[in-house]
Design an enzyme around this catalytic site. Structure first.
Site, PDB file in Angstrom:
ATOM      1  N   GLU A  55     -19.833-117.813   6.551  1.00  0.00           N
ATOM      2  CA  GLU A  55     -19.441-117.070   7.744  1.00  0.00           C
ATOM      3  C   GLU A  55     -19.006-118.003   8.864  1.00  0.00           C
ATOM      4  OE1 GLU A  55     -23.246-115.027   6.141  1.00  0.00           O
ATOM      5  OE2 GLU A  55     -22.217-116.946   5.960  1.00  0.00           O
ATOM      6  N   CYS A  79     -27.603-115.068   6.667  1.00  0.00           N
ATOM      7  CA  CYS A  79     -28.967-115.584   6.766  1.00  0.00           C
ATOM      8  C   CYS A  79     -29.520-115.402   8.177  1.00  0.00           C
ATOM      9  CB  CYS A  79     -29.024-117.041   6.342  1.00  0.00           C
ATOM     10  SG  CYS A  79     -28.222-118.197   7.481  1.00  0.00           S
ATOM     11  N   ALA A 157     -28.099-121.555 -32.899  1.00  0.00           N
ATOM     12  CA  ALA A 157     -27.003-121.304 -33.832  1.00  0.00           C
ATOM     13  C   ALA A 157     -27.609-120.782 -35.120  1.00  0.00           C
ATOM     14  CB  ALA A 157     -26.209-122.578 -34.093  1.00  0.00           C
TER      15      ALA A 157
END
Length: 343
Positions: A55, A79, A157
């Site tokens: 911001e 925040c 895997a």
């Protein structure tokens, strides 16, 4: 007031901006400032720890008073605390922004509360716009904030019939080159790679992230869990990072230690025993199962006991994506959480 179409487009753009920021202890956040007419007049993102938040980065590109009456569209709730930088909620109030649209609430006990501060100052606030996309962007950070531990990916895997190795114990290579390259790319974005001592003794893995014969710039910290001693000449001792050893079966304690060290993402690929232990303990946030079109038979299963003795106790998953990798397929999934344990 409902979110407008210009605000929706701005959020999509803010999410793209956020992805420019570095992954790390801070979330990736993007911000767009819209004029009262709905036009983009400034944009920004968080460039890393100690730098202005998204911001403030966007506001810094405007002349004085140019944001008065504007709308700020942000991917995370502004925040409400002072750290290396000041509160973004206060910066927006002082800039004269009249409306804020954000995607996700900040879960931080200290950093949260920005929306309430904005409302108290008379700023109109809307939340939840494109929350799913914003969550996907910063899932690792959200897990660390909400649960106080790293985000855990468990990888294995397997053959099509669910085996991790042949009857004689050989497992290289079940999957093809494309799948193995994908694993290394994913290692390269993890903070730590975790194996058990059994894998170290059986395979002597380097635990590095490689691009062909070269190392990726970012390397995960090697972590070994288990009580058996690791040989002094093991390949992991030549890793760019000093290995961490934990002679405990308490996985929660291990993750707490890694979190305290600032490690936010953990990549578990230590064989069936360790993978199963993380799943059984409810500590797997993401599953990566690489499936090869091969049949092996035998009892070398990809998973062992995960605490499911009946169908009612099965660990349910949501498949996020099936990724083709040459002849293989990668299933990317996450556990279906109960309401109490939902992330």
């Amino acid at each position: 007031m409902a979110v407008t179409e210009p605000e929706r487009r701005a959020m999509t753009h803010a999410l793209a901006l956020a992805a420019h920021g570095p992954r790390g202890a801070n979330p990736q956040v993007g911000a767009v400032i819209l004029s009262p007419a709905g036009d983009i007049i400034a944009e920004g993102w968080h460039h890393g720890a100690g730098t202005p938040h998204a911001e403030v980065d966007a506001l810094s590109k405007l002349p004085a008073d140019a944001a008065r009456g504007a709308t700020a569209v942000v991917t995370l709730e502004p925040c409400n605390h002072t750290g290396r930088t000041g509160p973004c909620a206060l910066a927006l109030i002082e800039a004269g922004v009249s409306r804020v649209v954000y995607a996700l609430d900040d879960p931080g006990a200290v950093s949260g509360g920005g929306a309430e501060r904005l409302r108290t100052a008379g700023v109109e606030v809307e939340s939840g716009e494109q929350a799913a996309a914003a969550t996907a962007l910063i899932t690792d950070w959200l897990t660390a904030q909400r649960l106080g531990r790293p985000h855990v990916t468990v990888k294995w895997a397997q053959s099509l019939d669910g085996r991790a190795a042949a009857a004689d114990g050989t497992s290289q290579w079940i999957t093809g080159a494309e799948a193995r390259a994908d694993v290394h790319r994913r290692r390269a974005v993890a903070d730590a790679i975790v194996v058990g001592t059994g894998t170290v003794l059986a395979d002597d893995p380097a635990l590095t992230a490689r691009d062909g014969d070269a190392l990726f710039d970012h390397q995960p910290v090697p972590v070994v869990i288990g009580s058996r001693e690791t040989p002094a000449d093991a390949a992991l001792h030549r890793h760019p990072h000093e290995p961490l050893f934990f002679g405990t079966r308490d996985l929660t304690a291990v993750l707490a230690d890694l979190h305290a060290r600032g490690l936010q993402t953990v990549f578990v690929e230590g064989g069936p025993t360790l993978a199963s232990a993380f799943i059984a303990a409810g500590l797997a946030d993401r599953i990566l199962a690489y499936v090869a079109p091969v049949l092996l038979g035998g009892d070398r299963l990809a998973l062992t006991d995960i605490g499911a003795s009946s169908i009612r106790e099965a660990h349910r998953l949501t498949i996020d994506e099936w990724v083709p990798l040459g002849a293989d397929r990668l299933a990317i999934a996450h556990p279906v959480r109960t309401e109490e344990g939902e992330l």
